[in-house]
Design an enzyme around this catalytic site. Structure first.
Site, PDB file in Angstrom:
ATOM      1  N   PHE A 185     -89.172  80.168 -27.590  1.00 31.15           N
ATOM      2  CA  PHE A 185     -87.870  80.167 -27.994  1.00 31.15           C
ATOM      3  C   PHE A 185     -87.696  79.908 -29.485  1.00 31.15           C
ATOM      4  O   PHE A 185     -88.512  78.841 -30.251  1.00 31.15           O
ATOM      5  CB  PHE A 185     -87.239  79.133 -27.201  1.00 31.15           C
ATOM      6  CG  PHE A 185     -85.595  78.889 -27.439  1.00 31.15           C
ATOM      7  CD1 PHE A 185     -85.053  79.807 -27.496  1.00 31.15           C
ATOM      8  CD2 PHE A 185     -85.202  77.505 -27.714  1.00 31.15           C
ATOM      9  CE1 PHE A 185     -83.664  79.995 -27.653  1.00 31.15           C
ATOM     10  CE2 PHE A 185     -83.888  77.453 -27.825  1.00 31.15           C
ATOM     11  CZ  PHE A 185     -82.921  78.457 -27.903  1.00 31.15           C
ATOM     12  N   SER A 224     -95.051  77.391 -25.302  1.00 33.27           N
ATOM     13  CA  SER A 224     -93.795  77.212 -24.682  1.00 33.27           C
ATOM     14  C   SER A 224     -93.430  78.120 -23.834  1.00 33.27           C
ATOM     15  O   SER A 224     -94.183  78.467 -22.489  1.00 33.27           O
ATOM     16  CB  SER A 224     -92.654  76.831 -25.728  1.00 33.27           C
ATOM     17  OG  SER A 224     -91.389  76.279 -25.227  1.00 33.27           O
ATOM     18  N   LEU A 225     -92.287  79.116 -24.120  1.00 34.76           N
ATOM     19  CA  LEU A 225     -92.003  80.018 -23.177  1.00 34.76           C
ATOM     20  C   LEU A 225     -93.254  81.049 -22.962  1.00 34.76           C
ATOM     21  O   LEU A 225     -93.274  81.922 -22.117  1.00 34.76           O
ATOM     22  CB  LEU A 225     -90.627  80.707 -23.611  1.00 34.76           C
ATOM     23  CG  LEU A 225     -89.225  80.026 -23.482  1.00 34.76           C
ATOM     24  CD1 LEU A 225     -88.230  80.726 -23.808  1.00 34.76           C
ATOM     25  CD2 LEU A 225     -89.078  79.818 -22.146  1.00 34.76           C
ATOM     26  N   ASP A 270     -98.067  73.375 -24.288  1.00 35.63           N
ATOM     27  CA  ASP A 270     -96.830  72.729 -23.836  1.00 35.63           C
ATOM     28  C   ASP A 270     -96.028  73.733 -23.082  1.00 35.63           C
ATOM     29  O   ASP A 270     -94.777  73.905 -23.747  1.00 35.63           O
ATOM     30  CB  ASP A 270     -96.356  71.887 -24.989  1.00 35.63           C
ATOM     31  CG  ASP A 270     -95.297  70.738 -24.312  1.00 35.63           C
ATOM     32  OD1 ASP A 270     -95.860  69.977 -23.601  1.00 35.63           O
ATOM     33  OD2 ASP A 270     -94.376  70.469 -24.999  1.00 35.63           O
ATOM     34  N   ARG A 318     -93.440  80.888 -12.761  1.00 35.20           N
ATOM     35  CA  ARG A 318     -93.927  80.192 -13.913  1.00 35.20           C
ATOM     36  C   ARG A 318     -95.357  80.296 -13.939  1.00 35.20           C
ATOM     37  O   ARG A 318     -96.281  81.063 -13.178  1.00 35.20           O
ATOM     38  CB  ARG A 318     -93.359  78.509 -13.708  1.00 35.20           C
ATOM     39  CG  ARG A 318     -94.187  78.302 -12.478  1.00 35.20           C
ATOM     40  CD  ARG A 318     -94.208  76.421 -12.614  1.00 35.20           C
ATOM     41  NE  ARG A 318     -94.480  76.100 -10.980  1.00 35.20           N
ATOM     42  CZ  ARG A 318     -95.679  75.727 -10.736  1.00 35.20           C
ATOM     43  NH1 ARG A 318     -96.433  76.352 -11.339  1.00 35.20           N
ATOM     44  NH2 ARG A 318     -95.692  75.128  -9.679  1.00 35.20           N
ATOM     45  N   ASP A 356     -99.112  79.655 -13.559  1.00 37.60           N
ATOM     46  CA  ASP A 356     -99.933  78.797 -12.339  1.00 37.60           C
ATOM     47  C   ASP A 356    -101.377  79.066 -12.557  1.00 37.60           C
ATOM     48  O   ASP A 356    -101.644  80.103 -13.358  1.00 37.60           O
ATOM     49  CB  ASP A 356     -99.377  79.743 -11.242  1.00 37.60           C
ATOM     50  CG  ASP A 356    -100.108  79.459 -10.084  1.00 37.60           C
ATOM     51  OD1 ASP A 356    -100.844  80.053  -9.479  1.00 37.60           O
ATOM     52  OD2 ASP A 356     -99.719  78.327  -9.456  1.00 37.60           O
ATOM     53  N   ASP A 392    -103.198  82.450 -12.334  1.00 40.32           N
ATOM     54  CA  ASP A 392    -102.768  83.637 -13.142  1.00 40.32           C
ATOM     55  C   ASP A 392    -103.782  84.143 -14.117  1.00 40.32           C
ATOM     56  O   ASP A 392    -103.710  85.190 -14.661  1.00 40.32           O
ATOM     57  CB  ASP A 392    -101.578  83.205 -14.083  1.00 40.32           C
ATOM     58  CG  ASP A 392    -100.235  83.062 -13.342  1.00 40.32           C
ATOM     59  OD1 ASP A 392    -100.266  83.652 -12.335  1.00 40.32           O
ATOM     60  OD2 ASP A 392     -99.548  82.306 -13.942  1.00 40.32           O
TER      61      ASP A 392
END
Length: 446
Positions: free
Chosen positions: A74, A150-151, A174, A188, A190, A193
């Protein structure tokens, strides 16, 4: 005409750069647009923009080498990430790779966080289009590595899902918590993945994700309140982003090679601080995992399909963030129970001294019971000439206490092959520093 041609030539040769926006763009909102900027050791300073529907036209992409994607998160102010230049520089210096900076600043720059969250799936879909073409051109999923901030960590997870977890590795720095904390694994990042998923959680009480998300999850300083970060709102924007960004700077530290940040698999930060998880005997010969770029060396020791491993460690307040840990093992013979703290100072033969950080929780000393205390130092002393100990109950009133020590043993955790140092049968008077020359521990010492 010559002047016109000169300007056209300069324009065509200009290096593509990360999209630079501003707060005005954030207020008005930006429409998603993704560009992939490729850097290699052949073009370390001037990126090549990969063409979305013609990846094979790239001059520098070598699909026989590892392909590392860096995905930001973000961007509420629109500016390029402050860490991006160092990430590029140190990744390329660490290994001969294809480095792909995923620029989705148009789509991440907005004051509406939910809009950026919604764009994550779209970015993942676009990335899959690029990767599919790379695979046709000879690339391997095994050699693909995504570093998401982040994202960006969740975007990497969405890409990994699309390939059923066959990506070589994902590092989540993070991963974002807001809008993801209550989501099921498929919504999200995992552990399934990628073949190996390592996650650094540095802001679990605010912008980050608290629960484990990877094959191994690292929690520096317990995962929140990072040393050196502001503690009050008066510090402005840094108060909100310092803890969150620390995961990135810890990762960058691992690329610089100044020191290894050693971590300790443990069930909780409290158990780690109590010295219960600092030997890593079960993981020999590899010993404790290290944080960052080389964390995947540890994956060979993990049991396939096992539950996530959590690892804890402390850091200093500035780069390179390494701490040098010692385990202080004490057996006391007081008849009465004592609770308190022990501060440790180490001195070398030149008189140089380092002092430990005091644990926030008091230790309980009982007769003939061993107590393990983790002592961390900002610098290392290879040859210890003297040890100084100070016992304190931190009480301001009441009588001063004594701590009668039957045996003290000091062991280096960063360098376990170093000789362990001992001292036997002495008394610590409260708030009075005792300095002594240690002796090598006997082989029979428990």
């Amino acid at each position: 005409k010559r002047i016109l041609c000169f300007f056209i030539l300069c324009f065509l040769q200009k290096c593509p750069e990360f999209t630079d926006l501003n707060i005005g763009n954030a207020l008005s909102g930006t429409k998603l647009r993704v560009q992939l900027l490729l850097y290699t050791r052949e073009n370390p300073d001037c990126s090549e923009r990969i063409i979305e529907h013609n990846v094979t036209a790239s001059e520098y992409l070598n699909t026989t080498k590892k392909i590392v994607f860096v995905i930001h998160g973000f961007r509420p102010t629109g500016s390029p990430p402050a860490w991006l230049g160092d990430m590029k520089k140190f990744l390329l210096s660490s290994e001969d790779i294809n480095l792909v900076i995923v620029d989705w600043n148009r789509g991440a720059t907005t004051v509406n966080y939910i809009t950026a969250v919604e764009n994550c799936r779209k970015v993942a879909e676009i990335l899959k289009n690029y990767i599919d073409q790379m695979l046709v051109d000879g690339a391997s999923l095994d050699s693909m590595y995504m570093i998401g901030v982040s994202l960006g960590a969740h975007i990497a997870g969405f890409v990994g899902q699309k390939y059923n977890g066959r990506l070589g590795r994902i590092t989540g720095l993070d991963p974002a918590g807001p809008s993801f904390t209550q989501e099921p694994p498929e919504q999200r990042l995992d552990p399934t993945d990628a073949q190996f998923v390592d996650v650094i959680h540095s802001d679990i009480d605010a912008l980050g994700f608290k629960k484990p998300l990877g094959t191994i999850d690292f929690y520096p300083n317990g995962g929140m309140d990072q040393p050196g970060c502001p503690k009050t709102l008066f510090s402005g924007l840094q108060y909100f982003k310092c803890d969150h960004q620390r995961s990135v700077f810890l990762f960058l530290s691992s690329l610089k090679g100044e020191c290894d940040i050693i971590t300790y698999p443990c069930d909780s930060y409290l158990d780690y601080k109590r010295g219960k998880c600092v030997d890593c005997d079960a993981f020999q010969p590899m010993s404790c995992p290290v944080l960052g770029y080389h964390a995947d060396r540890w994956k060979k020791l993990l049991i396939p399909n096992s539950s996530s491993t959590k690892a804890y460690f402390d850091t200093s307040d500035k780069d390179p963030f390494c701490m040098y840990n010692y385990l202080l093992d004490i057996t006391t013979w007081n008849k009465s129970v004592r609770r308190g703290f022990i501060k440790v100072k180490l001195s070398d033969y030149a008189g140089d001294t380092v002092e430990s950080e005091i644990n926030s929780e008091a230790s309980t000393f009982q007769q003939y019971k061993r107590v393990k205390i983790l002592a961390g130092f900002h610098r290392d002393i290879e040859k210890i000439a003297k040890i100084s100990l100070t016992f304190s109950t931190k009480t301001l009133i009441g009588p001063k206490h004594k701590l009668r020590i039957l045996q003290m043993k000091l062991k280096s955790l960063n360098n376990p092959k170093r000789m362990q140092l001992c001292r036997y049968d002495f008394v610590l008077m409260e708030n009075t520093e005792l300095t002594f020359k240690p002796i090598p521990c006997s082989e029979k010492s428990p």
